[in-house]
Write an enzyme that holds these catalytic residues in place. Structure first.
Site, PDB file in Angstrom:
ATOM      1  CG  ASN A   9      -1.739   1.210   1.389  1.00  0.00           C
ATOM      2  OD1 ASN A   9      -1.828   2.026   0.469  1.00  0.00           O
ATOM      3  ND2 ASN A   9      -2.366   1.368   2.548  1.00  0.00           N
ATOM      4  CD1 TRP A  10       3.403   1.088  -2.977  1.00  0.00           C
ATOM      5  CD2 TRP A  10       3.532   2.412  -4.780  1.00  0.00           C
ATOM      6  NE1 TRP A  10       4.151   0.431  -3.914  1.00  0.00           N
ATOM      7  CE2 TRP A  10       4.245   1.225  -5.037  1.00  0.00           C
ATOM      8  CE3 TRP A  10       3.469   3.394  -5.769  1.00  0.00           C
ATOM      9  CZ2 TRP A  10       4.905   0.992  -6.252  1.00  0.00           C
ATOM     10  CZ3 TRP A  10       4.119   3.166  -6.974  1.00  0.00           C
ATOM     11  CH2 TRP A  10       4.837   1.978  -7.207  1.00  0.00           C
ATOM     12  CE  LYS A  11       0.037   3.233   4.739  1.00  0.00           C
ATOM     13  NZ  LYS A  11       0.106   3.340   6.172  1.00  0.00           N
ATOM     14  CG  HIS A  94      -5.620   1.578   5.259  1.00  0.00           C
ATOM     15  ND1 HIS A  94      -5.188   2.527   6.145  1.00  0.00           N
ATOM     16  CD2 HIS A  94      -4.588   0.710   5.094  1.00  0.00           C
ATOM     17  CE1 HIS A  94      -3.931   2.254   6.498  1.00  0.00           C
ATOM     18  NE2 HIS A  94      -3.551   1.157   5.862  1.00  0.00           N
ATOM     19  CD  GLU A  96      -2.819   5.258   6.861  1.00  0.00           C
ATOM     20  OE1 GLU A  96      -2.822   5.334   5.623  1.00  0.00           O
ATOM     21  OE2 GLU A  96      -1.865   4.771   7.508  1.00  0.00           O
ATOM     22  CD  GLU A 166      -3.478  -2.985   7.332  1.00  0.00           C
ATOM     23  OE1 GLU A 166      -2.329  -3.153   6.913  1.00  0.00           O
ATOM     24  OE2 GLU A 166      -4.145  -1.984   7.063  1.00  0.00           O
ATOM     25  N   GLY A 172       2.480   1.776  10.840  1.00  0.00           N
ATOM     26  CA  GLY A 172       3.406   2.901  10.689  1.00  0.00           C
ATOM     27  C   GLY A 172       4.087   3.296  11.989  1.00  0.00           C
ATOM     28  CB  SER A 212       5.397  -2.240  11.912  1.00  0.00           C
ATOM     29  OG  SER A 212       4.921  -0.934  12.147  1.00  0.00           O
ATOM     30  N   GLY A 234       5.012   1.092   4.775  1.00  0.00           N
ATOM     31  CA  GLY A 234       6.342   1.695   4.619  1.00  0.00           C
ATOM     32  C   GLY A 234       7.330   0.845   3.826  1.00  0.00           C
TER      33      GLY A 234
HETATM   34  C1  PEP Z   1      -0.630  -0.169   6.260  1.00  0.00           C
HETATM   35  O1  PEP Z   1      -0.770   1.037   6.167  1.00  0.00           O
HETATM   36  O2  PEP Z   1      -1.511  -0.921   5.802  1.00  0.00           O
HETATM   37  C2  PEP Z   1       0.553  -0.677   6.923  1.00  0.00           C
HETATM   38  C3  PEP Z   1       0.545  -1.918   7.322  1.00  0.00           C
HETATM   39  O3  PEP Z   1       1.580   0.210   7.099  1.00  0.00           O
HETATM   40  P1  PEP Z   1       3.025  -0.116   7.738  1.00  0.00           P
HETATM   41  O4  PEP Z   1       3.517  -1.397   7.095  1.00  0.00           O
HETATM   42  O5  PEP Z   1       3.861   1.059   7.390  1.00  0.00           O
HETATM   43  O6  PEP Z   1       2.818  -0.289   9.197  1.00  0.00           O
END
Ligand code: PEP
Length: 249
Positions: A9-11, A94, A96, A166, A172, A212, A234
């Site tokens: 997921n590049w966001k 998601h 966010e 998640e 993050g 993460s 990330g």
């Molecule tokens: C995400 O945003 O779905 C995610 C898992 O981010 P990160 O790997 O940066 O924690």
């Protein structure tokens, strides 16, 4: 057998040039695992990403979509628009989106229906906040998120649904759920599916872990029997790290 999936997921990262560069680096990586690989660039780069990965085993997916087919929804993108580019999979729910854009279980149920009506596959995200885990409510929260957005569906719809657990406190933050915490929750999710739809459906749905995941912890997390892959934030922005995770299976 359930599919292994690793989705990046590049966001809201990478303009056109960075998208070109990252995709050309991704294409140079060697894949040694059986995982399905997906990347989710921003809307503006979907077409370019789709075109430039045509000959590769990388599926380009969308980060979000609206629940209506069309209309006066400034700034939004519909399932039909995504399909017109060739995009077949969309990430929904998601944390966010839930936190910053007020997405609720109810609005997500509508998005789920719209995606399925358009024959799209869904990566459906959910997970508890830190306060839920501290108060021991993580299973109730997760169960409600899944039930409210998905359990109006027929069992057959689940062939087009991938679940992504998640925990919000791990996204993050550099803090990962331990492999045991991930396994416990994934087993609970599968049991919840089995209770409502039977074992065959529960056993067929891929459940990804996100929060993460990095090259140094992916192997241990992916070794758990109910963890079928990862949704990666990330670490998906660096080709070598992303493929180290893809190849952790
Ligand atoms: C995400 O945003 O779905 C995610 C898992 O981010 P990160 O790997 O940066 O924690």
């Amino acid at each position: 057998m359930r599919k292994h999936i690793v989705a990046g997921n590049w966001k809201m990262n990478n303009g056109l040039i960075q998208t070109e560069t990252l995709i050309s680096e991704l294409k140079q990586q060697e894949q040694t695992s059986d995982a399905e690989v997906m990347i989710a660039p921003s809307f503006t780069n979907l077409w370019h990403a789709f075109e430039s990965t045509r000959q590769h085993d990388i599926e380009v997916v969308a980060q979000n979509m609206h629940f209506s087919d069309k209309g006066a929804y400034t700034g939004e993108v519909s399932a039909g628009m995504l399909k017109s580019l060739g995009i077949k999979t969309v990430i929904l729910g998601h944390s966010e989106r839930r936190a910053y854009y007020n997405e609720t279980d109810e609005s997500l149920a509508k998005k789920v229906d719209a995606a399925l009506q358009n024959n799209m596959r869904i990566i459906f995200c959910f997970g508890e906040e830190l306060s839920d885990r501290k108060s021991g409510n993580e299973e109730t929260v997760v169960e409600n998120q899944i039930k409210n957005a998905l359990f109006h569906l027929e069992a057959s719809a689940f062939k087009n649904i991938v679940l992504a657990y998640e925990p919000v406190w791990a996204i993050g933050t550099g803090e990962t759920a331990s492999p045991e915490q991930a396994q416990d929750m994934h087993a609970f999710i599968r049991k919840t599916l089995a209770n409502n739809y039977g074992n065959d459906t529960a056993e067929s749905v891929s459940i990804l872990y996100g929060g993460s995941v990095k090259p140094n912890n992916a192997k241990e997390i992916f070794s758990k029997p109910d963890v079928d892959g990862g949704l990666i934030g990330g670490a998906s922005l660096k080709a070598e790290d992303f493929y180290a995770i893809v190849n952790a299976f």
